[in-house]
Motif scaffolding. Sequence first.
Motif, mmCIF file in Angstrom:
data_model
loop_
_atom_site.group_PDB
_atom_site.id
_atom_site.type_symbol
_atom_site.label_atom_id
_atom_site.label_comp_id
_atom_site.label_asym_id
_atom_site.label_seq_id
_atom_site.Cartn_x
_atom_site.Cartn_y
_atom_site.Cartn_z
ATOM 1 N N ASP A 3 48.725 43.367 31.512
ATOM 2 C CA ASP A 3 48.634 44.773 31.879
ATOM 3 C C ASP A 3 47.190 45.136 32.232
ATOM 4 O O ASP A 3 46.259 44.737 31.507
ATOM 5 C CB ASP A 3 49.102 45.630 30.694
ATOM 6 N N PRO A 4 46.961 45.881 33.313
ATOM 7 C CA PRO A 4 45.607 46.241 33.712
ATOM 8 C C PRO A 4 44.818 47.001 32.650
ATOM 9 O O PRO A 4 43.584 47.002 32.682
ATOM 10 C CB PRO A 4 45.835 47.121 34.957
ATOM 11 N N ARG A 5 45.511 47.635 31.704
ATOM 12 C CA ARG A 5 44.772 48.392 30.682
ATOM 13 C C ARG A 5 43.936 47.489 29.784
ATOM 14 O O ARG A 5 43.031 47.951 29.089
ATOM 15 C CB ARG A 5 45.743 49.217 29.831
ATOM 16 N N TYR A 6 44.225 46.187 29.802
ATOM 17 C CA TYR A 6 43.458 45.244 28.999
ATOM 18 C C TYR A 6 42.226 44.712 29.707
ATOM 19 O O TYR A 6 41.578 43.789 29.200
ATOM 20 C CB TYR A 6 44.349 44.059 28.594
ATOM 21 N N SER A 7 41.919 45.241 30.860
ATOM 22 C CA SER A 7 40.795 44.702 31.631
ATOM 23 C C SER A 7 39.906 45.817 32.139
ATOM 24 O O SER A 7 40.371 46.913 32.455
ATOM 25 C CB SER A 7 41.338 43.891 32.813
ATOM 26 N N ASN A 8 38.602 45.523 32.216
ATOM 27 C CA ASN A 8 37.679 46.459 32.845
ATOM 28 C C ASN A 8 37.590 46.243 34.336
ATOM 29 O O ASN A 8 36.804 46.891 34.997
ATOM 30 C CB ASN A 8 36.271 46.328 32.226
ATOM 31 N N PRO A 18 17.553 39.034 35.035
ATOM 32 C CA PRO A 18 18.891 39.536 35.386
ATOM 33 C C PRO A 18 19.340 39.001 36.738
ATOM 34 O O PRO A 18 18.574 38.985 37.695
ATOM 35 C CB PRO A 18 18.700 41.055 35.430
ATOM 36 N N VAL A 19 20.587 38.561 36.790
ATOM 37 C CA VAL A 19 21.135 37.999 38.039
ATOM 38 C C VAL A 19 22.365 38.776 38.499
ATOM 39 O O VAL A 19 23.108 38.317 39.359
ATOM 40 C CB VAL A 19 21.486 36.501 37.867
ATOM 41 N N SER A 20 22.573 39.969 37.933
ATOM 42 C CA SER A 20 23.707 40.808 38.335
ATOM 43 C C SER A 20 23.271 42.262 38.277
ATOM 44 O O SER A 20 22.305 42.622 37.596
ATOM 45 C CB SER A 20 24.903 40.592 37.406
ATOM 46 N N LEU A 21 24.005 43.114 38.969
ATOM 47 C CA LEU A 21 23.716 44.544 38.938
ATOM 48 C C LEU A 21 23.874 45.085 37.531
ATOM 49 O O LEU A 21 23.077 45.933 37.082
ATOM 50 C CB LEU A 21 24.654 45.281 39.905
ATOM 51 N N ALA A 25 29.994 45.117 40.339
ATOM 52 C CA ALA A 25 29.966 44.642 41.719
ATOM 53 C C ALA A 25 30.985 45.378 42.574
ATOM 54 O O ALA A 25 30.768 45.596 43.769
ATOM 55 C CB ALA A 25 30.237 43.138 41.758
ATOM 56 N N ARG A 26 32.097 45.789 41.956
ATOM 57 C CA ARG A 26 33.149 46.478 42.687
ATOM 58 C C ARG A 26 32.752 47.917 43.006
ATOM 59 O O ARG A 26 33.133 48.467 44.038
ATOM 60 C CB ARG A 26 34.441 46.457 41.864
ATOM 61 N N ILE A 77 29.640 51.350 32.986
ATOM 62 C CA ILE A 77 30.539 50.484 33.736
ATOM 63 C C ILE A 77 30.187 49.080 33.261
ATOM 64 O O ILE A 77 29.096 48.574 33.531
ATOM 65 C CB ILE A 77 30.336 50.622 35.257
ATOM 66 N N VAL A 78 31.111 48.459 32.531
ATOM 67 C CA VAL A 78 30.777 47.259 31.763
ATOM 68 C C VAL A 78 31.203 45.996 32.496
ATOM 69 O O VAL A 78 32.351 45.875 32.934
ATOM 70 C CB VAL A 78 31.437 47.303 30.365
ATOM 71 N N GLY A 79 30.277 45.054 32.600
ATOM 72 C CA GLY A 79 30.586 43.735 33.129
ATOM 73 C C GLY A 79 30.210 43.568 34.583
ATOM 74 O O GLY A 79 30.176 44.528 35.360
#
Length: 323
Positions: free
Chosen positions: A318-323, A141-144, A85-86, A78-80
């Motif tokens: 388009d959502p397909r362009y985003s993670n 690291p400052v993120s999951l 976070a989601r 799960i990238v980014g």
Amino acid sequence: MRVLITGGAGYLGSVLARLLLTEGHHVRILDSLLHGGHAVSGLYLYDNFNFLRGDVRSEATREEAIANVDAVVHLAAIVGDPACARQPETAREVNLEASLALYQLCQRNGIVRFIFSSTCSNYGKMADPSDYVTEDSHLRPVSLYAETKVGVEQHLLDTMSPDGPAVTILRFATLFGLAPRMRFDLTVNTFTRDMLIENELQIYGEQFWRPYVHVLDAARAIALVLNSPRDKTEGEVFNVGDTRENYQKGQLASLIQTRTGSRVQIKHVDHAEDPRDYRVSFEKINQKLGFCITRTVSDGVIEIADAINKGVLTDLDDPRYSN
């Protein structure tokens, strides 16, 4: 080699698969197709390609995936920061638990090489903003997302053995550029798109540093490790990028505006700041493996702008362009 690429239908994996196939390697992709399979369809033209659809969290899927392969390039994640976070529980399961289980399986089954895709986000916030971080710098690291990557890195380095896979960890700079599975949620790609189609570009954290590397050069770094002698790569951590390609966000926006000829208004806004701030040295991979980039941020901006202006890429939201 017979190479397994986990996450091979993704942004980096889809470029890497084509590169390895053209070099004559046999490539198997394992991917759940979370973001669709259009990036894989063209690979069926290669006789030495096969595809396995599945979830890396499944033990049976992992065992099927590594059967009769020599090397594993582990990109599946799960990238980014936003995506992790989601879905924090899913991120831990995929990025951490499944990664460790896959490596342990490789240890028991005679896999020769194990390349782990990590991130320069592991550096978090520099202790000294005037300096460059290196592979030996303290990780903050400052993120999951970064926390899971650091966790896997530490386990790999702590448990590798001479009779197991040759482990190499690659900490990639932020990727950019065109790919079969295109993304517009990456800074250079996003800024270029918005410069061309929006009336205003809002940026925050303009003073913070980030390094950037073209997705093709990231793939070339992986291929270089696969093709290098074991004693040059085993147990090594490499930052992947070019020291000259560190930019503050404000600098990056100005560069992209110049390259696109955009007249868009750049607006600097206050925001809940992303605390990451790191300027990275990439001397080690250059000196030890001879790695050099072939495309700069400027090159990437020009190619993306050309694809947008000529209608190669459409429906840019388009959502397909985003993670």
